[in-house]
Every structure is written in structure tokens, then in C-alpha cells.
Write an enzyme that holds these catalytic residues in place. Sequence first.
Site, PDB file in Angstrom:
ATOM      1  N   CYS A  74       0.869  -1.178   0.000  1.00 39.73           N
ATOM      2  CA  CYS A  74       0.000   0.000   0.000  1.00 39.73           C
ATOM      3  C   CYS A  74       0.908   1.231   0.000  1.00 39.73           C
ATOM      4  CB  CYS A  74      -0.854  -0.029   1.266  1.00 39.73           C
ATOM      5  SG  CYS A  74      -1.815   1.467   1.526  1.00 39.73           S
ATOM      6  N   CYS A 186      -1.003   4.031  -6.431  1.00 40.34           N
ATOM      7  CA  CYS A 186      -1.909   3.405  -5.467  1.00 40.34           C
ATOM      8  C   CYS A 186      -2.123   1.993  -5.971  1.00 40.34           C
ATOM      9  CB  CYS A 186      -3.241   4.154  -5.420  1.00 40.34           C
ATOM     10  SG  CYS A 186      -4.511   3.237  -4.510  1.00 40.34           S
TER      11      CYS A 186
HETATM   12  N1  DGL Z   1      -4.059   0.752  -1.893  1.00 41.73           N
HETATM   13  C1  DGL Z   1      -3.645   1.859  -1.139  1.00 41.73           C
HETATM   14  C2  DGL Z   1      -2.434   2.575  -1.745  1.00 41.73           C
HETATM   15  O1  DGL Z   1      -1.651   1.998  -2.440  1.00 41.73           O
HETATM   16  C3  DGL Z   1      -4.633   2.881  -0.670  1.00 41.73           C
HETATM   17  C4  DGL Z   1      -6.093   2.677  -0.725  1.00 41.73           C
HETATM   18  C5  DGL Z   1      -6.834   3.437   0.364  1.00 41.73           C
HETATM   19  O2  DGL Z   1      -7.096   4.635   0.221  1.00 41.73           O
HETATM   20  O3  DGL Z   1      -7.111   2.783   1.365  1.00 41.73           O
HETATM   21  O4  DGL Z   1      -2.221   3.737  -1.501  1.00 41.73           O
END
Ligand code: DGL
Length: 276
Positions: A74, A186
Site C-alpha cells: 500500500c 496506489c
Molecule cells: N491501496 C492503497 C495505496 O496503495 C490505498 C487505498 C486506500 O485509500 O485505502 O495507496
Amino acid sequence: MSDRPIAFLDSGLGGIPYLLAARAHAPGERLVYYADTASFPYGDRSESEVRCIVRDAVARLMELADPRLIVIACNTASVVGLDELRRQFDVPFVGVVPAIKPAVERGASEPIGVLATSRTVGGAYLAGLIRRFAPQARVELVAADELVRMVEYHLGEFDEGQLRDLLGPSIDRLRSAGVRTIVLGCTHFIHVRGFIESLAGPRVTVVDSVEGVVRQTIRLARGGAAVGDVGHADRGPAPLVLVSGLAGSSYRFLASVHALQLRELATLDGLPGVRG
Ligand code: DGL
């Protein structure tokens, strides 16, 4: 090969492509995924909130699965909290950050676009990455929190037209700025990479960090051994996907397409076998 698993953590299903790539490169390896849907989304919370939530999620993951390495799959959690996690827990971490450096190494002196959450776009970490690796390039940042929600809640249910309605204006802005490379900052967006590529058109290259992160992960988890090419992804134990809140339709979709075992933590307590 150690029997302790390699673990992946995200606010939701964004990190699943890293899990799948790890299974493809290292079939037979025990893999566990933690989707923190009880605290989803991370991307529009304050930095201190994200730090607390991620610390709690890692503690729970350690207790449940005793991993030998954790990939924070993430960008939001990595850019905000990775340094602190390394101080707090006695386990190696691999983080995931927007692939600015690889984008520049592709020869991108042309403008670069970055699609990410509000937290990542507005944070000091990304500004630092750009200063360090792309000081000459023009970098256009786009926060796309709505796209995060769409992927989390409706994966497998929408088409390119619906994605165009949501993302078209941002992609048009990037194209009119002359962007030739779009960095997916993301992890949720990797699930719709094909749609983004087709919206952006053939002159734009879309970049993510999956391959580099997974190779680094397997190398570290195996004490520095070279990482083989992609093998037979469907061999070996089905990766376990632990979900801290509800696992909605997107999770059932991913589990059936990729043969993953899904467990909601609320129903897991007391069940044996998660630690292997
Ligand atoms: N998948 C996450 C990232 O790479 C973020 C998603 C969220 O906002 O929870 O930033």
C-alpha cells in the site's frame, strides 16, 4: 524454504497483484494476505491515523500468521508509516512507493503523471521522491480516491465506459500536459491497469512497482537467493486472504478467478491452522 509465510498488507484488495506475482515467481511458498477492510480507506485519513491503524493491523497479522517478512503493499501506508513500523516490529518489511525512479529510468524527461490517493499526493514523501529522482521533469499529480472506492467495492462489475466517466477528465488533463508516463501510485489501480492504458492511449506508458517489489521480496525472504522466472502460478497451497472487516463481492470475484482462500477475521477467531 522456511515454513513461515511471506505476508502482504493493504487497506483492501490493492495489494493482491503483488501476492499473485509472488505466487507466480515462487510457487510452493506460503503466502498470507491481510486486507484491512475494517479501516478502509487509508487514503483520505490523517498521517497519524494511518500510522496507528497500520501498526494495529501489523500487530494482528503477526499474531495470526507469524510471517517471516511483511510487504506493505500500500503506497499510502508505506509513505506514511514504514520507518516507524521498522522501529516497532522485529520483522523485515518491504514497502511500496510510487515508481518515480523507474519512470525516470525509462527515459522520461517528458512530463510524468502520478495517480494516487490524496494522502500520498499531498505528502512530503512523494515530494521528496520527485525532488530526488525527477528534479528536471514536470510531474502532474492526480488524487483519485473515488477510483480506490470503485475498485474496492465493484471490481469485476464495471466496464471501461464507467471508468472513463470517473477518470476521463483526469486522464485528459494528463494528456494535455504532454504526459508520456503514468505512474500508478496506489496499488488498487493496478487491478484496472488495462482500462487506464486504453484510456491514456498508445503514446502513454503505464508503470507500476509489482515486478520490482516482488523480486526484492522473494530475494530477501530467501536470504538473498536469485529469483526465478515466472513459474506455475496455480501450483502449491492457495494463498490465504484474511479480511479484517467484511469481504464484499470484489473479494469473492478475486477469490474465484485466482483460487484464493478467503477468511473474514470476525469468523476466524478460535479456528486453528492460520499459523500453519
Ligand atoms: N491501496 C492503497 C495505496 O496503495 C490505498 C487505498 C486506500 O485509500 O485505502 O495507496
